[in-house]
Enzyme design. Structure first.
Site, mmCIF file in Angstrom:
data_model
loop_
_atom_site.group_PDB
_atom_site.id
_atom_site.type_symbol
_atom_site.label_atom_id
_atom_site.label_comp_id
_atom_site.label_asym_id
_atom_site.label_seq_id
_atom_site.Cartn_x
_atom_site.Cartn_y
_atom_site.Cartn_z
ATOM 1 N N ASN A 74 -4.154 -5.175 68.648
ATOM 2 C CA ASN A 74 -3.298 -4.548 69.648
ATOM 3 C C ASN A 74 -2.599 -3.359 69.014
ATOM 4 O OD1 ASN A 74 -3.868 -6.437 71.708
ATOM 5 N ND2 ASN A 74 -2.421 -7.897 70.818
ATOM 6 N N GLY A 107 0.268 -4.917 74.009
ATOM 7 C CA GLY A 107 0.620 -6.281 73.625
ATOM 8 C C GLY A 107 1.018 -6.447 72.175
ATOM 9 N N GLN A 108 1.182 -5.329 71.454
ATOM 10 C CA GLN A 108 1.595 -5.465 70.042
ATOM 11 C C GLN A 108 3.076 -5.810 69.979
ATOM 12 O OE1 GLN A 108 0.959 -2.002 67.518
ATOM 13 N NE2 GLN A 108 1.341 -3.181 65.646
ATOM 14 N N HIS A 113 -6.467 -10.278 65.194
ATOM 15 C CA HIS A 113 -6.529 -11.629 65.758
ATOM 16 C C HIS A 113 -7.990 -12.094 65.716
ATOM 17 C CE1 HIS A 113 -2.597 -11.673 68.074
ATOM 18 N NE2 HIS A 113 -2.750 -10.360 67.970
ATOM 19 N N ASP A 156 -2.034 -18.355 63.729
ATOM 20 C CA ASP A 156 -1.033 -17.823 64.659
ATOM 21 C C ASP A 156 -0.090 -18.951 65.060
ATOM 22 O OD1 ASP A 156 -1.044 -15.071 66.662
ATOM 23 O OD2 ASP A 156 0.177 -16.805 67.265
ATOM 24 N N ILE A 157 1.188 -18.648 65.129
ATOM 25 C CA ILE A 157 2.195 -19.674 65.449
ATOM 26 C C ILE A 157 2.105 -20.115 66.922
ATOM 27 C CG2 ILE A 157 4.134 -18.186 66.177
ATOM 28 C CD1 ILE A 157 5.901 -19.821 64.218
ATOM 29 N N HIS A 195 -2.607 -6.167 62.308
ATOM 30 C CA HIS A 195 -3.187 -7.509 62.171
ATOM 31 C C HIS A 195 -4.386 -7.643 63.093
ATOM 32 C CE1 HIS A 195 0.075 -7.529 65.133
ATOM 33 N NE2 HIS A 195 -0.674 -8.379 65.844
HETATM 34 P P1 5GP Z 1 0.621 -9.056 68.570
HETATM 35 O O1 5GP Z 1 1.220 -9.501 69.876
HETATM 36 O O2 5GP Z 1 1.574 -8.138 67.818
HETATM 37 O O3 5GP Z 1 -0.765 -8.510 68.641
HETATM 38 O O4 5GP Z 1 0.450 -10.371 67.711
HETATM 39 C C1 5GP Z 1 1.479 -10.951 66.973
HETATM 40 C C2 5GP Z 1 1.106 -12.390 66.793
HETATM 41 O O5 5GP Z 1 1.933 -12.936 65.786
HETATM 42 C C3 5GP Z 1 1.325 -13.233 68.055
HETATM 43 O O6 5GP Z 1 0.085 -13.811 68.456
HETATM 44 C C4 5GP Z 1 2.359 -14.267 67.627
HETATM 45 O O7 5GP Z 1 2.120 -15.548 68.177
HETATM 46 C C5 5GP Z 1 2.226 -14.267 66.120
HETATM 47 N N1 5GP Z 1 3.455 -14.606 65.429
HETATM 48 C C6 5GP Z 1 4.699 -14.156 65.742
HETATM 49 N N2 5GP Z 1 5.605 -14.663 64.877
HETATM 50 C C7 5GP Z 1 4.890 -15.446 64.008
HETATM 51 C C8 5GP Z 1 5.285 -16.235 62.879
HETATM 52 O O8 5GP Z 1 6.459 -16.325 62.493
HETATM 53 N N3 5GP Z 1 4.287 -16.912 62.241
HETATM 54 C C9 5GP Z 1 2.989 -16.834 62.635
HETATM 55 N N4 5GP Z 1 2.098 -17.554 61.931
HETATM 56 N N5 5GP Z 1 2.582 -16.094 63.683
HETATM 57 C C10 5GP Z 1 3.533 -15.406 64.362
#
Ligand code: 5GP
Ligand code: ZN
Length: 113
Positions: A86, A92-93, A101, A31-32, A99
Protein backbone atom coordinates in the site's frame (compact mmCIF):
# COMPACT_ATOMS: atom_id res chain seq x y z
CA UNK A 1 15.82 5.61 12.12
CA UNK A 2 12.75 7.66 12.98
CA UNK A 3 12.00 7.15 16.68
CA UNK A 4 8.25 7.12 16.02
CA UNK A 5 8.26 4.31 13.44
CA UNK A 6 6.43 1.20 14.62
CA UNK A 7 8.23 -1.20 12.29
CA UNK A 8 11.66 0.26 13.16
CA UNK A 9 10.74 -0.49 16.79
CA UNK A 10 9.78 -4.07 15.88
CA UNK A 11 13.08 -4.44 13.96
CA UNK A 12 14.99 -3.07 16.96
CA UNK A 13 13.17 -5.54 19.24
CA UNK A 14 11.56 -2.73 21.28
CA UNK A 15 8.07 -3.97 20.36
CA UNK A 16 7.46 -7.74 20.25
CA UNK A 17 6.34 -9.49 17.07
CA UNK A 18 6.07 -13.09 15.95
CA UNK A 19 9.10 -13.28 13.68
CA UNK A 20 9.08 -15.79 10.83
CA UNK A 21 12.40 -14.94 9.17
CA UNK A 22 15.24 -12.53 9.85
CA UNK A 23 18.60 -11.71 8.33
CA UNK A 24 20.77 -8.60 8.07
CA UNK A 25 18.54 -6.97 5.45
CA UNK A 26 14.94 -8.02 6.05
CA UNK A 27 12.45 -9.17 8.68
CA UNK A 28 9.24 -11.15 8.19
CA UNK A 29 6.64 -11.21 10.98
CA UNK A 30 2.98 -12.07 11.40
CA UNK A 31 0.45 -9.27 10.96
CA UNK A 32 -1.22 -8.44 14.28
CA UNK A 33 -4.66 -8.28 12.59
CA UNK A 34 -4.57 -11.09 10.01
CA UNK A 35 -6.90 -10.69 7.01
CA UNK A 36 -6.38 -14.29 5.84
CA UNK A 37 -5.37 -17.61 7.46
CA UNK A 38 -1.77 -16.72 6.56
CA UNK A 39 -0.91 -13.01 6.71
CA UNK A 40 2.57 -11.75 7.36
CA UNK A 41 4.64 -8.70 6.49
CA UNK A 42 8.14 -8.54 5.06
CA UNK A 43 10.08 -5.31 5.65
CA UNK A 44 13.53 -3.99 4.86
CA UNK A 45 15.51 -3.23 8.02
CA UNK A 46 16.41 0.12 6.45
CA UNK A 47 13.70 2.69 7.08
CA UNK A 48 12.03 3.59 3.78
CA UNK A 49 8.68 5.36 4.23
CA UNK A 50 6.83 3.72 1.37
CA UNK A 51 7.00 2.53 -2.24
CA UNK A 52 7.39 6.10 -3.57
CA UNK A 53 10.48 6.55 -1.39
CA UNK A 54 12.35 3.54 -2.77
CA UNK A 55 15.68 4.78 -4.17
CA UNK A 56 17.83 3.10 -6.79
CA UNK A 57 20.16 1.83 -4.04
CA UNK A 58 17.15 0.06 -2.44
CA UNK A 59 16.21 -1.99 -5.48
CA UNK A 60 18.08 -5.07 -4.31
CA UNK A 61 16.44 -5.24 -0.89
CA UNK A 62 12.98 -4.57 -2.35
CA UNK A 63 13.47 -7.54 -4.68
CA UNK A 64 14.61 -9.60 -1.71
CA UNK A 65 11.27 -8.96 0.01
CA UNK A 66 9.62 -10.96 -2.76
CA UNK A 67 12.11 -13.82 -2.64
CA UNK A 68 11.93 -14.12 1.15
CA UNK A 69 8.15 -13.63 1.19
CA UNK A 70 7.76 -16.56 -1.20
CA UNK A 71 10.07 -18.72 0.89
CA UNK A 72 8.22 -17.93 4.12
CA UNK A 73 4.87 -18.54 2.39
CA UNK A 74 6.08 -22.05 1.52
CA UNK A 75 7.18 -22.56 5.13
CA UNK A 76 3.68 -21.50 6.16
CA UNK A 77 2.25 -24.18 3.88
CA UNK A 78 0.86 -22.01 1.10
CA UNK A 79 1.82 -22.14 -2.57
CA UNK A 80 -0.65 -19.49 -3.70
CA UNK A 81 -0.82 -16.07 -2.17
CA UNK A 82 -1.34 -12.38 -2.76
CA UNK A 83 1.37 -9.75 -2.32
CA UNK A 84 0.31 -6.18 -1.54
CA UNK A 85 2.18 -2.92 -1.07
CA UNK A 86 0.00 0.00 0.00
CA UNK A 87 1.28 3.46 -0.87
CA UNK A 88 -0.38 6.40 0.86
CA UNK A 89 -3.40 6.69 3.12
CA UNK A 90 -5.96 6.49 0.34
CA UNK A 91 -4.49 3.15 -0.69
CA UNK A 92 -4.72 1.89 2.89
CA UNK A 93 -1.19 2.54 4.14
CA UNK A 94 -1.24 3.04 7.89
CA UNK A 95 2.40 2.32 8.78
CA UNK A 96 4.90 4.49 6.94
CA UNK A 97 7.77 1.99 6.77
CA UNK A 98 7.57 0.15 3.47
CA UNK A 99 6.17 -3.37 3.91
CA UNK A 100 5.04 -6.21 1.72
CA UNK A 101 1.89 -8.01 2.83
CA UNK A 102 1.71 -11.73 2.00
CA UNK A 103 -1.81 -13.15 2.30
CA UNK A 104 -3.02 -16.65 1.58
CA UNK A 105 -4.87 -19.72 2.72
CA UNK A 106 -8.22 -18.60 1.32
CA UNK A 107 -9.53 -17.59 -2.08
CA UNK A 108 -9.10 -13.91 -2.94
CA UNK A 109 -11.39 -11.55 -4.83
CA UNK A 110 -10.33 -9.25 -7.63
CA UNK A 111 -10.57 -6.30 -7.84
CA UNK A 112 -9.82 -5.53 -4.17
CA UNK A 113 -12.32 -3.26 -2.41
P1 5GP B 1 -0.78 -1.02 5.93
O1 5GP B 1 -2.21 -0.75 6.29
O2 5GP B 1 0.11 0.16 6.32
O3 5GP B 1 -0.53 -1.49 4.54
O4 5GP B 1 -0.34 -2.25 6.82
C1 5GP B 1 0.07 -2.14 8.15
C2 5GP B 1 -0.16 -3.48 8.77
O5 5GP B 1 0.54 -3.53 10.00
C3 5GP B 1 -1.63 -3.76 9.08
O6 5GP B 1 -2.05 -4.93 8.38
C4 5GP B 1 -1.66 -3.94 10.60
O7 5GP B 1 -2.54 -4.96 11.02
C5 5GP B 1 -0.21 -4.28 10.91
N1 5GP B 1 0.20 -3.85 12.24
C6 5GP B 1 -0.09 -2.66 12.82
N2 5GP B 1 0.47 -2.60 14.05
C7 5GP B 1 1.14 -3.79 14.21
C8 5GP B 1 1.92 -4.31 15.29
O8 5GP B 1 2.13 -3.68 16.34
N3 5GP B 1 2.43 -5.56 15.11
C9 5GP B 1 2.22 -6.27 13.98
N4 5GP B 1 2.77 -7.50 13.92
N5 5GP B 1 1.50 -5.81 12.94
C10 5GP B 1 0.96 -4.57 13.06
ZN1 ZN C 1 10.84 2.54 10.08
Amino acid sequence: MPTDCLFCKIIAGDIPAEKLYEDEDVLAFRDIAPQAPVHFLVVPKKHISGPTDVAEEDEKVIGKLMRIGSKVAQQEGIEQFRIVFNNGEQAGQTVFHVHMHVLGGRSMQWPPG
